[in-house]
Design an enzyme around this catalytic site. Sequence first.
Site, PDB file in Angstrom:
ATOM      1  CB  SER A  15      65.184  18.928 -70.124  1.00  0.00           C
ATOM      2  OG  SER A  15      63.903  18.625 -70.653  1.00  0.00           O
ATOM      3  CE1 TYR A 150      53.907  12.076 -80.295  1.00  0.00           C
ATOM      4  CE2 TYR A 150      53.365   9.951 -81.277  1.00  0.00           C
ATOM      5  CZ  TYR A 150      54.264  10.774 -80.634  1.00  0.00           C
ATOM      6  OH  TYR A 150      55.527  10.318 -80.339  1.00  0.00           O
ATOM      7  CB  ALA A 152      48.359  14.436 -88.219  1.00  0.00           C
ATOM      8  CE  LYS A 154      56.532  12.730 -82.791  1.00  0.00           C
ATOM      9  NZ  LYS A 154      57.835  13.378 -82.602  1.00  0.00           N
ATOM     10  CB  ILE A 183      61.542   4.908 -76.027  1.00  0.00           C
ATOM     11  CG1 ILE A 183      61.682   4.590 -77.532  1.00  0.00           C
ATOM     12  CG2 ILE A 183      62.906   5.057 -75.365  1.00  0.00           C
ATOM     13  CD1 ILE A 183      62.432   3.336 -77.888  1.00  0.00           C
TER      14      ILE A 183
HETATM   15  P1  NAP Z   1      59.712  13.271 -72.941  1.00  0.00           P
HETATM   16  O1  NAP Z   1      60.441  12.407 -71.992  1.00  0.00           O
HETATM   17  O2  NAP Z   1      58.295  13.636 -72.667  1.00  0.00           O
HETATM   18  O3  NAP Z   1      60.572  14.624 -73.176  1.00  0.00           O
HETATM   19  C1  NAP Z   1      60.095  15.595 -74.054  1.00  0.00           C
HETATM   20  C2  NAP Z   1      61.159  16.663 -74.244  1.00  0.00           C
HETATM   21  O4  NAP Z   1      60.682  17.627 -75.202  1.00  0.00           O
HETATM   22  C3  NAP Z   1      61.456  17.429 -72.953  1.00  0.00           C
HETATM   23  O5  NAP Z   1      62.823  17.743 -72.932  1.00  0.00           O
HETATM   24  C4  NAP Z   1      60.626  18.691 -73.128  1.00  0.00           C
HETATM   25  O6  NAP Z   1      61.119  19.807 -72.412  1.00  0.00           O
HETATM   26  C5  NAP Z   1      60.786  18.922 -74.622  1.00  0.00           C
HETATM   27  N1  NAP Z   1      59.759  19.815 -75.151  1.00  0.00           N
HETATM   28  C6  NAP Z   1      58.412  19.635 -75.116  1.00  0.00           C
HETATM   29  N2  NAP Z   1      57.803  20.689 -75.689  1.00  0.00           N
HETATM   30  C7  NAP Z   1      58.778  21.541 -76.096  1.00  0.00           C
HETATM   31  C8  NAP Z   1      58.770  22.811 -76.727  1.00  0.00           C
HETATM   32  N3  NAP Z   1      57.643  23.441 -77.069  1.00  0.00           N
HETATM   33  N4  NAP Z   1      59.963  23.421 -76.968  1.00  0.00           N
HETATM   34  C9  NAP Z   1      61.129  22.808 -76.620  1.00  0.00           C
HETATM   35  N5  NAP Z   1      61.191  21.619 -76.014  1.00  0.00           N
HETATM   36  C10 NAP Z   1      60.026  20.987 -75.743  1.00  0.00           C
HETATM   37  O7  NAP Z   1      59.691  12.636 -74.420  1.00  0.00           O
HETATM   38  P2  NAP Z   1      60.538  11.411 -75.038  1.00  0.00           P
HETATM   39  O8  NAP Z   1      59.817  10.167 -74.744  1.00  0.00           O
HETATM   40  O9  NAP Z   1      61.971  11.554 -74.703  1.00  0.00           O
HETATM   41  O10 NAP Z   1      60.306  11.712 -76.593  1.00  0.00           O
HETATM   42  C11 NAP Z   1      61.273  12.333 -77.424  1.00  0.00           C
HETATM   43  C12 NAP Z   1      60.778  12.269 -78.857  1.00  0.00           C
HETATM   44  O11 NAP Z   1      60.582  10.906 -79.244  1.00  0.00           O
HETATM   45  C13 NAP Z   1      59.420  12.943 -79.077  1.00  0.00           C
HETATM   46  O12 NAP Z   1      59.401  13.603 -80.315  1.00  0.00           O
HETATM   47  C14 NAP Z   1      58.443  11.798 -79.084  1.00  0.00           C
HETATM   48  O13 NAP Z   1      57.275  12.098 -79.814  1.00  0.00           O
HETATM   49  C15 NAP Z   1      59.276  10.724 -79.752  1.00  0.00           C
HETATM   50  N6  NAP Z   1      58.804   9.368 -79.446  1.00  0.00           N
HETATM   51  C16 NAP Z   1      58.823   8.883 -78.171  1.00  0.00           C
HETATM   52  C17 NAP Z   1      58.367   7.600 -77.923  1.00  0.00           C
HETATM   53  C18 NAP Z   1      58.361   6.988 -76.536  1.00  0.00           C
HETATM   54  O14 NAP Z   1      57.842   5.863 -76.399  1.00  0.00           O
HETATM   55  N7  NAP Z   1      58.905   7.626 -75.533  1.00  0.00           N
HETATM   56  C19 NAP Z   1      57.889   6.814 -78.973  1.00  0.00           C
HETATM   57  C20 NAP Z   1      57.881   7.334 -80.262  1.00  0.00           C
HETATM   58  C21 NAP Z   1      58.356   8.615 -80.490  1.00  0.00           C
HETATM   59  P3  NAP Z   1      60.574  20.144 -70.901  1.00  0.00           P
HETATM   60  O15 NAP Z   1      61.369  19.265 -69.973  1.00  0.00           O
HETATM   61  O16 NAP Z   1      60.866  21.576 -70.749  1.00  0.00           O
HETATM   62  O17 NAP Z   1      59.114  19.830 -70.908  1.00  0.00           O
END
Ligand code: NAP
Length: 243
Positions: A15, A150, A152, A154, A183
Amino acid sequence: MIKVDRKTAIVTGGSRGIGKEISILLSKNNIDVIAIATSEESLKSIEGLENIHPFCCDISNEESVENLCSFVEKKFGYVDILINNAGIHMDNILLRMKSSEWHKVIDVNLNGPFYLTRLILKNMIKNKKGSIVNISSISGTDGNKGQGNYAASKGGILAFTKSLAKEVARRNITVNCIAPGLIETDMISHLSDTVRQGYLDKIPLKKLGKPTDIANMILFLCSDEASYITGQTFYIDGGMSLN
Ligand code: NAP
């Protein structure tokens, strides 16, 4: 031109942020994408997009994951691609971390991919092919203050990727991992300018990443060109992990 001989993908966390970008890029490559998020409200952001099928599922709830998988199998049959992208963080130094904060993060970031992958794997084995990509983080390899839970989760995803890659390689299924740095998404929107600048100082390319930086790599890892790559972790972090 990258050739992707795949038809159906599940992208968790479709989403917003990285998952939304992945869903859009795969859909533009003629792949039917089942994009997962926790509520109908948040899925409105991808409603009406061609080849994207929004579906509400809490990946930390086993029953909810079972409903998702039976819906996908009934409507689409085989699943070629699984992107375990959804993730949350609930940061706190360990002395103050509540058990609920620990469990919630592990439930979504580690148990969720386990429930979903275990079910979809059966489908991929029958299909005799599959690409799985898990999203980890550089916190999972390097650790980060205030992110014990977090990091742990990852780090677990990283080890999970390698183990699964060994298990299913003979089934023509590849399993890889991406470890993003910082990101630009909602996940880091809470960071103050000072903290942001602190991170920028540590990034050799001197800029934050964009969701497309991750999506492009996902497309490659799901393509025919990447068919000899498995069990690997790719850092997409502007060089941050070099420090
Ligand atoms: P984000 O913008 O916060 O989006 C998180 C997404 O995960 C949303 O679509 C959310 O849905 C969904 N979600 C959360 N809990 C869920 C659940 N229980 N069941 C199903 N869907 C769920 O995160 P992002 O930055 O795009 O991150 C994506 C991935 O990359 C994550 O695994 C994050 O740990 C990893 N990551 C991100 C960064 C960064 O800097 N952004 C860095 C390293 C790793 P809703 O809209 O319904 O809440």
